[in-house]
Design a protein around this motif. Structure first.
Motif, PDB file in Angstrom:
ATOM      1  N   SER A 331      39.452  49.444  28.424  1.00  6.96           N
ATOM      2  CA  SER A 331      38.626  49.020  29.566  1.00  6.96           C
ATOM      3  C   SER A 331      38.890  49.867  30.803  1.00  6.96           C
ATOM      4  O   SER A 331      38.013  50.017  31.658  1.00  6.96           O
ATOM      5  CB  SER A 331      38.898  47.543  29.893  1.00  6.96           C
ATOM      6  OG  SER A 331      38.549  46.705  28.813  1.00  6.96           O
ATOM      7  N   GLU A 339      35.844  41.585  33.262  1.00  3.73           N
ATOM      8  CA  GLU A 339      34.379  41.587  33.243  1.00  3.73           C
ATOM      9  C   GLU A 339      33.835  41.683  31.816  1.00  3.73           C
ATOM     10  O   GLU A 339      32.757  41.146  31.513  1.00  3.73           O
ATOM     11  CB  GLU A 339      33.860  42.762  34.084  1.00  3.73           C
ATOM     12  CG  GLU A 339      34.073  42.568  35.582  1.00  3.73           C
ATOM     13  CD  GLU A 339      33.782  43.837  36.373  1.00  3.73           C
ATOM     14  OE1 GLU A 339      33.264  44.806  35.770  1.00  3.73           O
ATOM     15  OE2 GLU A 339      34.103  43.858  37.582  1.00  3.73           O
ATOM     16  N   ASN A 340      34.600  42.344  30.948  1.00  3.93           N
ATOM     17  CA  ASN A 340      34.188  42.496  29.551  1.00  3.93           C
ATOM     18  C   ASN A 340      34.559  41.294  28.691  1.00  3.93           C
ATOM     19  O   ASN A 340      34.339  41.292  27.480  1.00  3.93           O
ATOM     20  CB  ASN A 340      34.816  43.758  28.939  1.00  3.93           C
ATOM     21  CG  ASN A 340      34.299  45.033  29.579  1.00  3.93           C
ATOM     22  OD1 ASN A 340      33.183  45.058  30.106  1.00  3.93           O
ATOM     23  ND2 ASN A 340      35.107  46.082  29.550  1.00  3.93           N
TER      24      ASN A 340
END
Length: 364
Positions: A331, A339-340
């Motif tokens: 990430s 956020e993922n």
């Protein structure tokens, strides 16, 4: 983690200890040069920590560590005072596991105390001394418990276990091979026996046998077969090479290992084998102040893992914010991982995994 190193004289034990700890224990081609137990504390190599430091711009790294205890070379009769005697065995009663260095190399310039190379004979010599030392402990404990059980009948279970242990040891078997219940496991831990501890065999070979993990070395194969029968771990090492590696910087060490056709130093091999033997893993706490690796037993739940940092963390545990190392690095940042959807909120039943990056929330 604390590992005790044992072996006969002139098997390369202190040379290996010196190399992996750089503690400077005296090493010479004669028995008993290590008069007092030498202790060295080394950092557990972990490439993840430097990458996390760069990601978090952390001030420092605190790796997990291992303490090695090296005692004088044991000889036949050590438990009864031969050589430098039984007092050295007491120095390894507190360790988590025993590293038994076994000679699997031939060298006419380095004398063997029994004048020939026979790793199984050497293993059995050391094992017998550990058994005899444990029998001494058991006999004392039995005498004490017989007196106490008259006024405290709850000690009868302990006395029964002690008598079973004595019979088992008298048959030349280690305490770890005795079939015991979970309740008896708790009792037996208080005896501080040497033969209850897991064993890790370090097969010390010449440089010629290092690149293929000793597969062409008949002595190594004997040790591997012996270890397999008792569920122990084996790693192959060349103490002489480790001595040379210890003098090199990190870049030089990598080049040297590549030239030899191996990818891990002796320290990395011993740590990998000992983690596997003891069922250990590392989780990490990360932030701008520090990157810190913590060693725990596989199967540890989040509150108990938090307790490794501070008892208050376990007592007031609310939840754990967890992201795996691989997910975090892919990430790029912690916020991106969040956020993922890769940062998870885990509760009291979460079992911590190797490489978890954890932020504990607690209230006391």
């Amino acid at each position: 983690m604390k590992l005790g190193m044992v072996g006969l004289p002139n098997v390369g034990k202190s040379t290996l200890f010196n190399s992996i700890t750089r503690a400077g224990a005296e090493s010479a081609n004669y028995p008993f040069c290590t008069i007092e137990p030498n202790i060295g504390i080394v950092a557990v190599p972990d490439d993840r920590l430097k990458k996390l430091q760069d990601l978090y711009s952390s001030e420092k790294i605190i790796p997990a560590s291992i303490e090695f205890v090296d005692i004088a070379g044991l000889v036949k009769g050590a438990s009864k005072g031969e050589g430098l005697g039984n007092k050295f065995l007491s120095h390894i009663r507190e360790v988590d596991a025993i590293v038994h260095v076994v000679r699997c190399f031939e060298d006419s310039n380095i004398v063997h105390v029994d004048a020939s190379i026979d790793p199984i004979r050497d293993i059995e010599t050391i094992n017998l001394e550990l058994i005899l030392s444990d029998l001494e402990i058991i006999d004392k404990r039995i005498s004490k418990t017989i007196k106490s059980v008259k006024s405290d009948k709850t000690l009868q279970k302990e006395l029964d276990l002690l008598n079973r242990l004595k019979s088992h040891l008298n048959e030349g078997k280690s305490a770890r091979s005795l079939s015991i219940s979970d309740e008896e496991k708790v009792i037996i831990q208080s005896f501080n026996l040497l033969t209850i501890k897991p064993i890790l065999y370090a097969a010390n070979v010449s440089e010629d046998y290092l690149s293929n993990d000793g597969n062409d070395n008949k002595f190594v194969q004997l040790v591997k077969d012996f270890a397999k029968n008792e569920d122990s771990e084996v790693f192959v090492v060349c103490a002489k090479i480790e001595e040379e590696i210890a003098e090199l910087n990190e870049d030089e060490k990598l080049l040297f290992l590549n030239d030899l056709g191996i990818d891990k130093s002796g320290l990395e091999r011993i740590i990998s084998a000992s983690y596997k033997l003891l069922g250990l893993l590392s989780y990490i706490t990360a932030g701008p102040k520090e990157i810190h690796a913590w060693t725990i037993v596989n199967g540890t739940k989040a509150p108990q893992a938090a307790g490794k940092i501070h008892t208050d963390f376990e007592r007031g545990f609310i939840r754990a914010e967890v992201v795996s190392y691989d997910d975090l690095m892919s990430s790029g940042t912690y916020n991106a991982a969040k956020e993922n959807g890769l940062v998870r909120l885990e509760g009291k039943d979460y079992i911590v995994r190797d490489g978890d990056i954890i932020l504990f929330r607690f209230n006391v």
